[in-house]
Design an enzyme around this catalytic site. Structure first.
Site, PDB file in Angstrom:
ATOM      1  N   LYS A  85       0.758  -1.716   0.239  1.00 26.02           N
ATOM      2  CA  LYS A  85      -0.139   0.077   0.300  1.00 26.02           C
ATOM      3  C   LYS A  85       1.058   1.533   0.068  1.00 26.02           C
ATOM      4  O   LYS A  85       1.900   1.350   0.446  1.00 26.02           O
ATOM      5  CB  LYS A  85      -0.905  -0.224   0.927  1.00 26.02           C
ATOM      6  CG  LYS A  85       0.321  -0.021   2.198  1.00 26.02           C
ATOM      7  CD  LYS A  85      -1.413   0.109   3.799  1.00 26.02           C
ATOM      8  CE  LYS A  85      -0.060  -0.103   5.279  1.00 26.02           C
ATOM      9  NZ  LYS A  85       0.388   1.646   5.173  1.00 26.02           N
ATOM     10  N   HIS A 117      -2.500   5.978  13.171  1.00 26.82           N
ATOM     11  CA  HIS A 117      -1.654   6.267  11.264  1.00 26.82           C
ATOM     12  C   HIS A 117      -2.583   5.182  11.006  1.00 26.82           C
ATOM     13  O   HIS A 117      -3.553   5.336  10.322  1.00 26.82           O
ATOM     14  CB  HIS A 117      -0.462   6.604  11.189  1.00 26.82           C
ATOM     15  CG  HIS A 117      -0.315   6.710   9.605  1.00 26.82           C
ATOM     16  ND1 HIS A 117      -0.122   8.633  10.385  1.00 26.82           N
ATOM     17  CD2 HIS A 117       0.465   6.978   9.402  1.00 26.82           C
ATOM     18  CE1 HIS A 117       0.155   9.376   8.789  1.00 26.82           C
ATOM     19  NE2 HIS A 117       0.604   8.618   8.094  1.00 26.82           N
ATOM     20  N   CYS A 118      -1.281   4.149  10.792  1.00 21.94           N
ATOM     21  CA  CYS A 118      -2.770   3.029   9.779  1.00 21.94           C
ATOM     22  C   CYS A 118      -2.523   2.258  10.156  1.00 21.94           C
ATOM     23  O   CYS A 118      -4.100   1.482   9.507  1.00 21.94           O
ATOM     24  CB  CYS A 118      -1.128   2.417   8.977  1.00 21.94           C
ATOM     25  SG  CYS A 118      -0.340   3.460   7.945  1.00 21.94           S
ATOM     26  N   ASP A 119      -2.785   2.038  11.732  1.00 27.09           N
ATOM     27  CA  ASP A 119      -3.757   0.981  12.333  1.00 27.09           C
ATOM     28  C   ASP A 119      -5.882   2.032  12.259  1.00 27.09           C
ATOM     29  O   ASP A 119      -6.203   1.173  12.344  1.00 27.09           O
ATOM     30  CB  ASP A 119      -3.259   0.213  13.927  1.00 27.09           C
ATOM     31  CG  ASP A 119      -2.223  -0.651  13.799  1.00 27.09           C
ATOM     32  OD1 ASP A 119      -1.849  -0.884  12.413  1.00 27.09           O
ATOM     33  OD2 ASP A 119      -1.541  -0.161  14.277  1.00 27.09           O
ATOM     34  N   THR A 122      -7.130   2.136   8.647  1.00 26.78           N
ATOM     35  CA  THR A 122      -7.584   0.969   8.000  1.00 26.78           C
ATOM     36  C   THR A 122      -8.969   0.202   9.373  1.00 26.78           C
ATOM     37  O   THR A 122      -9.439  -0.366   8.802  1.00 26.78           O
ATOM     38  CB  THR A 122      -6.897  -0.175   8.474  1.00 26.78           C
ATOM     39  OG1 THR A 122      -5.087  -0.141   7.542  1.00 26.78           O
ATOM     40  CG2 THR A 122      -7.281  -1.528   7.674  1.00 26.78           C
TER      41      THR A 122
END
Length: 196
Positions: A85, A117-119, A122
């Site tokens: 990603k 952030h990404c956790d 998502t």
């Protein structure tokens, strides 16, 4: 309920690179990530590994660089699907949504980095797509932040993100409870504002 375990950005950049995870300590989160992967594989729960990829020469996560590589505890374990990603959410610009539908998944469990952030990105997108979301509190982590808006320690940031996500977006559970199959407690914004 059909689950998939999402292992997000467990890459060397967060261990030996420019963004070392501070809380929970790597000595706690990495073994929990490994344990979650092992338990998922043993239970027949599909494991999706997500890897953040930037252009060659980028200051972090440059494709092909040591920091971009998966951490050994993840790379050495079996997984069912690998996603590269370029955005914080594992859904944006990837085949994750289609893959989950094709495998009949209605619940995703999130482990990996970084919590806020990404956790978080998502988890929120999964929720908006109608999936049930779980987040492993001790198999995730972050680092200290400071910028023009202020500063926050990794511990404060991690805790705040877990509380915010548990207030309706995700059930926050420990890795041990998840492995044991404990039914996660879910909350919402109303219940979360009436407990203090």
């Amino acid at each position: 309920m059909t689950k998939a375990l999402l292992i997000i950005d467990v890459q060397n950049e967060y261990v030996t690179g420019a963004l070392p995870i501070a809380y929970p300590p790597l000595a706690e989160s990495l073994p929990n990530i490994a344990a979650a992967m092992d338990a998922a594989t043993a239970a027949g729960v599909p494991v999706v590994v997500v890897r953040h990829s930037e252009e060659a020469g980028a200051p972090i996560f440059a494709t092909g660089s040591p920091g971009w590589e998966l951490v050994d505890v993840v790379a050495a374990r079996p997984y069912d699907h690998l996603i590269d990603k370029t955005w914080p959410s594992a859904f944006t610009g990837t085949d994750l949504a289609d893959w989950l539908v094709a495998h009949g998944v209605d619940t995703v469990t999130i482990a990996g980095y970084m919590t806020q952030h990404c956790d978080e990105s998502t988890a929120r997108e999964a929720f908006h797509r109608g999936l049930a979301v779980e987040l492993l509190s001790d198999a995730t982590g972050t680092l200290d932040l400071a910028n023009e808006a202020g500063k926050v320690s990794a511990e404060e940031l991690h805790r705040a993100m877990l509380v915010a996500l548990h207030a309706g977006f995700a059930a926050v559970v420990t890795t041990a409870d998840w492995i044991a199959g404990a039914e996660p407690v879910r909350s919402n914004i109303v219940a979360s504002t009436r407990r203090h």
